[in-house]
Design a protein around this motif. Structure first.
Motif, PDB file in Angstrom:
ATOM      1  N   ALA A 159       0.873  -1.135   0.046  1.00  0.00           N
ATOM      2  CA  ALA A 159      -0.238   0.018  -0.050  1.00  0.00           C
ATOM      3  C   ALA A 159       1.043   1.416  -0.103  1.00  0.00           C
ATOM      4  O   ALA A 159       0.423   2.452  -0.284  1.00  0.00           O
ATOM      5  N   ASP A 160       2.126   1.043   0.525  1.00  0.00           N
ATOM      6  CA  ASP A 160       3.025   2.406   0.423  1.00  0.00           C
ATOM      7  C   ASP A 160       3.691   2.514  -0.815  1.00  0.00           C
ATOM      8  O   ASP A 160       4.592   3.355  -0.953  1.00  0.00           O
ATOM      9  N   GLY A 162       2.420   0.790  -4.136  1.00  0.00           N
ATOM     10  CA  GLY A 162       1.579   0.927  -5.477  1.00  0.00           C
ATOM     11  C   GLY A 162       1.968  -0.157  -6.316  1.00  0.00           C
ATOM     12  O   GLY A 162       2.826  -1.091  -6.353  1.00  0.00           O
ATOM     13  N   ILE A 188      -0.809  -2.041   5.253  1.00  0.00           N
ATOM     14  CA  ILE A 188      -1.630  -1.081   5.675  1.00  0.00           C
ATOM     15  C   ILE A 188      -1.196  -0.562   7.037  1.00  0.00           C
ATOM     16  O   ILE A 188      -1.849   0.466   7.380  1.00  0.00           O
ATOM     17  N   GLY A 192       2.801   5.334   5.444  1.00  0.00           N
ATOM     18  CA  GLY A 192       2.414   5.952   4.030  1.00  0.00           C
ATOM     19  C   GLY A 192       1.539   5.326   3.359  1.00  0.00           C
ATOM     20  O   GLY A 192       1.343   5.577   2.202  1.00  0.00           O
ATOM     21  N   ALA A 193       0.845   4.381   3.821  1.00  0.00           N
ATOM     22  CA  ALA A 193      -0.044   3.286   3.259  1.00  0.00           C
ATOM     23  C   ALA A 193      -1.389   4.216   2.647  1.00  0.00           C
ATOM     24  O   ALA A 193      -1.858   5.265   2.868  1.00  0.00           O
ATOM     25  N   ASN A 194      -1.408   3.797   1.254  1.00  0.00           N
ATOM     26  CA  ASN A 194      -2.408   4.279   0.377  1.00  0.00           C
ATOM     27  C   ASN A 194      -3.253   3.482  -0.414  1.00  0.00           C
ATOM     28  O   ASN A 194      -3.010   3.550  -1.575  1.00  0.00           O
ATOM     29  N   ASP A 196      -6.334   3.155  -1.684  1.00  0.00           N
ATOM     30  CA  ASP A 196      -7.168   3.785  -2.699  1.00  0.00           C
ATOM     31  C   ASP A 196      -6.307   3.915  -3.788  1.00  0.00           C
ATOM     32  O   ASP A 196      -6.586   3.926  -5.079  1.00  0.00           O
ATOM     33  N   ARG A 197      -4.919   4.500  -3.665  1.00  0.00           N
ATOM     34  CA  ARG A 197      -4.002   4.593  -4.828  1.00  0.00           C
ATOM     35  C   ARG A 197      -3.867   3.308  -5.487  1.00  0.00           C
ATOM     36  O   ARG A 197      -3.853   3.000  -6.770  1.00  0.00           O
ATOM     37  N   GLU A 220      -7.619  -5.525   2.568  1.00  0.00           N
ATOM     38  CA  GLU A 220      -6.420  -4.701   2.997  1.00  0.00           C
ATOM     39  C   GLU A 220      -5.910  -5.552   4.151  1.00  0.00           C
ATOM     40  O   GLU A 220      -6.683  -6.071   4.967  1.00  0.00           O
TER      41      GLU A 220
END
Ligand code: GDP
Length: 480
Positions: A159-160, A162, A188, A192-194, A196-197, A220
């Motif tokens: 998640a950090d 992509g 997650i 810096g986890a994202n 949605d990206r 997740e």
């Protein structure tokens, strides 16, 4: 004693492409109109789960008795999962974490051994099998050898970080194998986890997750903190239900080799995945080109089993050698049959793989020494023909053209189009390729051009003989 690929497919009510794939698995390259000999056909037939009835040794007819599993004999089987994704996104960590969800192992651990795959039993009683060599390289290598073991691909994306190049690669491989994907958005717990990206990135690779209106499940997770592992497993089981995975446990076992190795104390040990039927102690199995009687079945927790059901990964002791990963295994009725199949496969492997090239290399070195010593010259040829009969006829014809000063050496005579490995083999012996009613693949042609290997095309045997004779004559030293 031969049959065309097309006719064979018709008689088995199988797709021609599937028959060609099965042949490739055995190292035979053939097109639908090509003829294959009865022995090869028989092996193909058995690969498809039919029985063969040869009317007479010399008979052209190959009788096929279908033993397809009946619908009522099929039972649900656990899904087999492969984890893929970019390096450092957490594939290994996730596999380690998932392993601890087994009710018997638990958080405390328990002594596990790496056998290439493991199975977890969840509190609900449901089981999931994980192939624990992560990544798409092993997956693709297996597929190249004809083994499709994976029902579901878990795509790990950090998640950090992509979607990265190997994420995209993994998606391609999963799609090529027609394996449904479940996205595990990992790490997650990181600041810096994202997630949605990640979902957004995946759109450009035609992965549309459910929350974005698609039908790909995403979960997740954190492999490190063991967050949502149960949700990921639920998603896998849901996918398995949709796929309606079934197998008949009540028949001789069949499956694929996950890995094999030589163990100091125990000899050759192979991990296999049972895909159909039940594998039992005492069964006689052929695995790749090796065979033996099953002396023991051992699971990933070092427990001895008396039998292994469909989707179970298990170590098999008692096979005579180490079979190639990705090759198939099958239980046969007796030792004679096992020996026969294994000998056939070994012969094919010799003809077609690097092992064969190394073997050829040994005699080549001897020959080179003699040539350098001025004792003998040679014309080396590699023969590829459309049917085995022609290949053998050409071989016999050109070998007779050997002269006391110049030997005609047939590197290999086999059926099928010319591949890169043929070009390599010819090049290694400074040989010429004789193509009889067959063509070369584009890659093989390019390689031959680059490496200066000559390919000559023929459709009449005496023309081959004439040409080879000219070559021999050309090398005979002029008499003083
Ligand atoms: P692989 O190359 O995909 O097999 O990735 P690894 O499992 O070796 O993990 C790479 C690194 O990421 C290691 O340092 C792991 O400890 C770390 N890692 C894996 N999963 C997580 C996670 O869920 N959270 C955090 N914070 N780190 C993780």
């Amino acid at each position: 004693e031969s049959i065309t690929v097309q006719e064979l497919a018709n008689r088995m009510a199988a797709r021609q492409g599937e028959v060609i794939k099965a042949l490739m698995k055995m190292g035979v390259m053939a097109t639908v109109t090509q003829t294959i000999d009865a022995d090869t056909a028989e092996l193909v037939v058995e690969e498809f789960g039919h029985r063969v009835r040869r009317v007479a040794e010399s008979d052209v007819e190959i009788g096929i008795e279908g033993v397809e599993d009946k619908e009522e004999d099929l039972r649900s089987r656990p899904p087999v999962v492969t984890v893929m994704g970019h390096v450092d996104h957490g594939k290994t960590s996730l596999l380690d974490a998932l392993r601890t969800t087994d009710v018997a192992t638990g958080e405390a651990g328990g002594i596990t051994q790496h056998i290439g795959a493991y199975q977890v039993t969840l509190a609900s009683g449901a089981k999931i099998t994980f192939i624990d060599t992560p990544g798409h390289e092993a997956f693709t290598a297996m597929r190249a050898r004809g083994a499709s073991m994976t029902d579901v691909v878990v795509l790990v994306v950090a998640a950090d970080d992509g979607v990265m190049p190997q994420t995209a690669e993994a998606i391609k491989h999963a799609k090529a194998a027609n394996a449904p994907i479940i996205v595990a958005i990992n790490k997650i717990d990181k600041p810096g986890a994202n997630p949605d990206r990640v979902r957004q990135d995946l759109l450009s690779h035609e992965i549309v997750v459910e929350s974005m209106g698609g039908d790909v499940q995403d979960v997740e997770v954190s492999a490190l903190k063991k967050t949502n592992l149960d949700k990921l497993e639920e998603a896998i089981l849901l996918q398995a239900e949709i796929l309606d995975l079934k197998a008949n446990p009540d028949r001789p076992a069949e499956g694929a080799v996950i890995e094999g190795r030589l163990d100091r104390g125990r000899g050759a040990v192979s991990t296999v995945l049972v895909q159909k039927g039940t594998l039992r102690k005492g069964d006689i199995v052929v695995a790749g080109a090796e065979w033996g009687r099953v002396r023991a079945l051992v699971d990933d927790r070092n427990r001895q089993l008396s039998e292994a059901l469909p989707s179970t990964p298990v170590e098999v002791l008692g096979i005579g050698g180490v079979p190639e990963a990705g090759s198939s295994f099958v239980v046969v009725e007796n030792e004679n049959r096992a020996r026969e199949i294994s000998e056939f496969r070994q012969r094919k492997i010799k003809e077609h793989t690097a092992a064969g090239q190394t073997a050829a290399r040994g005699t080549l070195d001897q020959m080179l020494a003699r040539i350098q010593a001025g004792e003998q010259k040679q014309v080396a040829v590699l023969i590829k023909a459309d049917v085995q009969g022609s290949a053998e006829a050409i071989k016999a014809t050109v070998e007779k053209l050997s002269h006391e000063e110049v030997a005609v050496r047939v590197l290999n005579a086999s059926v099928g189009q010319i591949t890169e490995s043929d070009v390599q083999l010819a090049k290694a012996s400074d040989g010429l390729i004789i193509a009889f009613n067959v063509r070369a693949t584009a890659q093989a042609r390019a390689m031959a051009q680059r490496d200066g290997v000559e390919i000559r095309y023929y459709s009449i045997i005496y023309q081959v003989a004439d040409d080879v004779e000219q070559l021999v004559k050309g090398k005979i030293a002029p008499k003083h």
